[in-house]
Motif scaffolding. Structure first.
Motif, PDB file in Angstrom:
ATOM      1  N   VAL A  26      21.124 -12.977   4.860  1.00 20.67           N
ATOM      2  CA  VAL A  26      19.739 -13.837   4.683  1.00 20.67           C
ATOM      3  C   VAL A  26      19.408 -12.428   2.962  1.00 20.67           C
ATOM      4  N   VAL A  27      18.337 -13.708   2.771  1.00 19.65           N
ATOM      5  CA  VAL A  27      18.259 -13.084   1.094  1.00 19.65           C
ATOM      6  C   VAL A  27      16.484 -12.372   1.156  1.00 19.65           C
ATOM      7  N   LEU A  28      16.261 -11.533   0.287  1.00 16.57           N
ATOM      8  CA  LEU A  28      14.466 -11.630   0.699  1.00 16.57           C
ATOM      9  C   LEU A  28      14.759 -11.745  -1.510  1.00 16.57           C
ATOM     10  N   PHE A  29      13.759 -12.853  -1.444  1.00 15.75           N
ATOM     11  CA  PHE A  29      13.061 -12.844  -3.370  1.00 15.75           C
ATOM     12  C   PHE A  29      11.596 -12.173  -3.258  1.00 15.75           C
ATOM     13  N   ALA A  63      10.032 -27.288   5.102  1.00 12.77           N
ATOM     14  CA  ALA A  63      10.703 -28.541   5.385  1.00 12.77           C
ATOM     15  C   ALA A  63      11.960 -29.146   5.232  1.00 12.77           C
ATOM     16  N   GLN A  64      11.899 -29.577   3.294  1.00 13.20           N
ATOM     17  CA  GLN A  64      12.759 -29.954   2.714  1.00 13.20           C
ATOM     18  C   GLN A  64      13.803 -29.265   2.507  1.00 13.20           C
ATOM     19  N   ALA A  65      14.117 -28.135   2.341  1.00 10.44           N
ATOM     20  CA  ALA A  65      15.135 -26.671   2.693  1.00 10.44           C
ATOM     21  C   ALA A  65      15.450 -27.341   3.407  1.00 10.44           C
ATOM     22  N   ARG A  66      14.754 -26.927   5.256  1.00  8.49           N
ATOM     23  CA  ARG A  66      15.439 -27.205   6.541  1.00  8.49           C
ATOM     24  C   ARG A  66      16.369 -28.229   6.193  1.00  8.49           C
ATOM     25  N   GLU A  67      15.709 -29.724   5.042  1.00  2.84           N
ATOM     26  CA  GLU A  67      17.042 -30.851   5.393  1.00  2.84           C
ATOM     27  C   GLU A  67      17.839 -30.691   4.437  1.00  2.84           C
ATOM     28  N   LYS A  68      18.397 -28.876   3.248  1.00  2.95           N
ATOM     29  CA  LYS A  68      19.145 -29.204   2.846  1.00  2.95           C
ATOM     30  C   LYS A  68      20.123 -28.108   2.804  1.00  2.95           C
ATOM     31  N   TRP A  69      19.774 -27.273   4.099  1.00  3.90           N
ATOM     32  CA  TRP A  69      20.464 -26.314   4.148  1.00  3.90           C
ATOM     33  C   TRP A  69      20.269 -26.161   5.381  1.00  3.90           C
ATOM     34  N   PRO A  70      21.152 -25.263   6.751  1.00  4.82           N
ATOM     35  CA  PRO A  70      21.098 -24.914   7.677  1.00  4.82           C
ATOM     36  C   PRO A  70      20.306 -23.663   8.245  1.00  4.82           C
ATOM     37  N   ILE A  71      19.224 -23.484   7.459  1.00  2.00           N
ATOM     38  CA  ILE A  71      18.641 -22.632   7.781  1.00  2.00           C
ATOM     39  C   ILE A  71      17.903 -22.104   8.894  1.00  2.00           C
ATOM     40  N   VAL A  72      18.264 -20.612   9.505  1.00  2.84           N
ATOM     41  CA  VAL A  72      17.350 -20.255  10.719  1.00  2.84           C
ATOM     42  C   VAL A  72      16.520 -19.727  10.399  1.00  2.84           C
ATOM     43  N   GLU A  73      16.107 -18.926   9.585  1.00  3.84           N
ATOM     44  CA  GLU A  73      14.583 -18.506   9.779  1.00  3.84           C
ATOM     45  C   GLU A  73      14.044 -18.782   8.087  1.00  3.84           C
ATOM     46  N   VAL A  74      12.431 -19.133   7.980  1.00  2.00           N
ATOM     47  CA  VAL A  74      12.147 -19.152   6.353  1.00  2.00           C
ATOM     48  C   VAL A  74      10.531 -19.003   6.056  1.00  2.00           C
ATOM     49  N   ALA A  88       4.186  -7.311  -5.456  1.00  3.04           N
ATOM     50  CA  ALA A  88       4.628  -8.285  -5.366  1.00  3.04           C
ATOM     51  C   ALA A  88       4.018  -8.711  -4.594  1.00  3.04           C
ATOM     52  N   SER A  89       3.355 -10.350  -5.562  1.00  2.00           N
ATOM     53  CA  SER A  89       2.839 -11.104  -5.546  1.00  2.00           C
ATOM     54  C   SER A  89       3.550 -12.902  -4.633  1.00  2.00           C
ATOM     55  N   VAL A  90       4.498 -12.548  -4.543  1.00  2.00           N
ATOM     56  CA  VAL A  90       5.222 -13.835  -4.005  1.00  2.00           C
ATOM     57  C   VAL A  90       6.731 -12.841  -3.535  1.00  2.00           C
ATOM     58  N   ALA A  91       7.026 -13.529  -1.982  1.00  2.00           N
ATOM     59  CA  ALA A  91       8.296 -12.824  -0.889  1.00  2.00           C
ATOM     60  C   ALA A  91       8.317 -14.078   0.095  1.00  2.00           C
ATOM     61  N   ILE A  92       9.655 -14.178  -0.589  1.00  2.00           N
ATOM     62  CA  ILE A  92      10.799 -15.683   0.024  1.00  2.00           C
ATOM     63  C   ILE A  92      11.743 -15.056   0.623  1.00  2.00           C
ATOM     64  N   ALA A  93      11.813 -15.486   2.253  1.00  2.49           N
ATOM     65  CA  ALA A  93      12.544 -14.554   2.521  1.00  2.49           C
ATOM     66  C   ALA A  93      13.465 -15.851   3.450  1.00  2.49           C
ATOM     67  N   VAL A  94      14.767 -15.964   3.397  1.00  2.00           N
ATOM     68  CA  VAL A  94      15.678 -17.346   4.036  1.00  2.00           C
ATOM     69  C   VAL A  94      16.896 -16.554   4.803  1.00  2.00           C
ATOM     70  N   SER A  95      17.283 -17.315   6.359  1.00  2.00           N
ATOM     71  CA  SER A  95      18.294 -16.343   7.006  1.00  2.00           C
ATOM     72  C   SER A  95      18.881 -17.847   6.949  1.00  2.00           C
ATOM     73  N   THR A  96      20.542 -17.860   6.864  1.00  2.00           N
ATOM     74  CA  THR A  96      21.439 -18.943   7.387  1.00  2.00           C
ATOM     75  C   THR A  96      22.870 -18.515   7.712  1.00  2.00           C
ATOM     76  N   PRO A  97      23.503 -19.217   8.229  1.00  2.00           N
ATOM     77  CA  PRO A  97      24.516 -18.656   9.106  1.00  2.00           C
ATOM     78  C   PRO A  97      26.016 -18.301   7.913  1.00  2.00           C
ATOM     79  N   ALA A 102      21.674 -19.266   2.307  1.00  2.00           N
ATOM     80  CA  ALA A 102      20.680 -18.078   1.815  1.00  2.00           C
ATOM     81  C   ALA A 102      20.289 -18.118   0.441  1.00  2.00           C
ATOM     82  N   PHE A 103      20.725 -17.615  -0.403  1.00  2.00           N
ATOM     83  CA  PHE A 103      20.962 -17.557  -1.641  1.00  2.00           C
ATOM     84  C   PHE A 103      20.631 -19.109  -2.331  1.00  2.00           C
ATOM     85  N   LEU A 104      20.815 -20.085  -2.042  1.00  2.00           N
ATOM     86  CA  LEU A 104      20.754 -21.384  -2.748  1.00  2.00           C
ATOM     87  C   LEU A 104      19.037 -22.334  -1.838  1.00  2.00           C
ATOM     88  N   ALA A 105      18.899 -21.484  -1.576  1.00  2.00           N
ATOM     89  CA  ALA A 105      17.224 -21.991  -0.536  1.00  2.00           C
ATOM     90  C   ALA A 105      16.531 -21.186  -1.083  1.00  2.00           C
TER      91      ALA A 105
END
Length: 137
Positions: A26-29, A63-74, A88-97, A102-105
């Motif tokens: 899980v990555v949180l930017f 949707a494009q990110a989900r095509e590129k990586w095995p994203i569980v949630e975003v 914070a002005s922006v937050a992006i969280a991604v979870s992958t197996p 997760a970092f790349l996405a």
């Protein structure tokens, strides 16, 4: 979760929204307001968005990110209105197996967001001046 808000971003909520037993990474930017930009002291930032179009663009990026990586949630949350230093002005969280995806996405999502989503930033400096910043910077 895709959200454009004029309220402070709840980072715990963003992170919790992507947690899953299926995700080992899980990555949180978090993008925050920095004090110094090119040698000038920033007091605060102002963000404006074409909200309907921005939400559609964010959904397309997801949707494009989900095509590129095995994203569980975003989750992608962007603030509009005034944003003070260190907020914070922006937050992006991604979870992958696995963490690598997760970092790349997350990196791809923030880079793509800055290029294509109609959200504009105005810097307000300590000398009393202000300037709109070109998207993508």
């Amino acid at each position: 979760m895709i959200q454009i808000t004029d309220q402070p971003i709840d980072l715990t909520e963003v992170l919790d929204s992507v947690r899953s037993p299926a995700a080992g990474g899980v990555v949180l930017f978090v993008g925050t307001t920095r004090e110094m930009t090119d040698g000038r002291r920033t007091l605060w930032l102002q963000y404006e968005a074409y909200t309907e179009m921005a939400a559609k663009e964010l959904a397309q990026l997801e949707a494009q990110a989900r095509e590129k990586w095995p994203i569980v949630e975003v989750a992608i949350v962007h603030r509009v209105g005034g944003v003070e230093l260190a907020e914070a002005s922006v937050a992006i969280a991604v979870s992958t197996p696995h963490r690598h995806d997760a970092f790349l996405a997350a990196q791809w999502l923030i880079d793509a967001l800055k290029k294509v989503v109609p959200i504009w930033k105005k810097e307000h400096w300590a000398d009393g001046s202000s300037q709109w910043v070109h998207p993508g910077t």
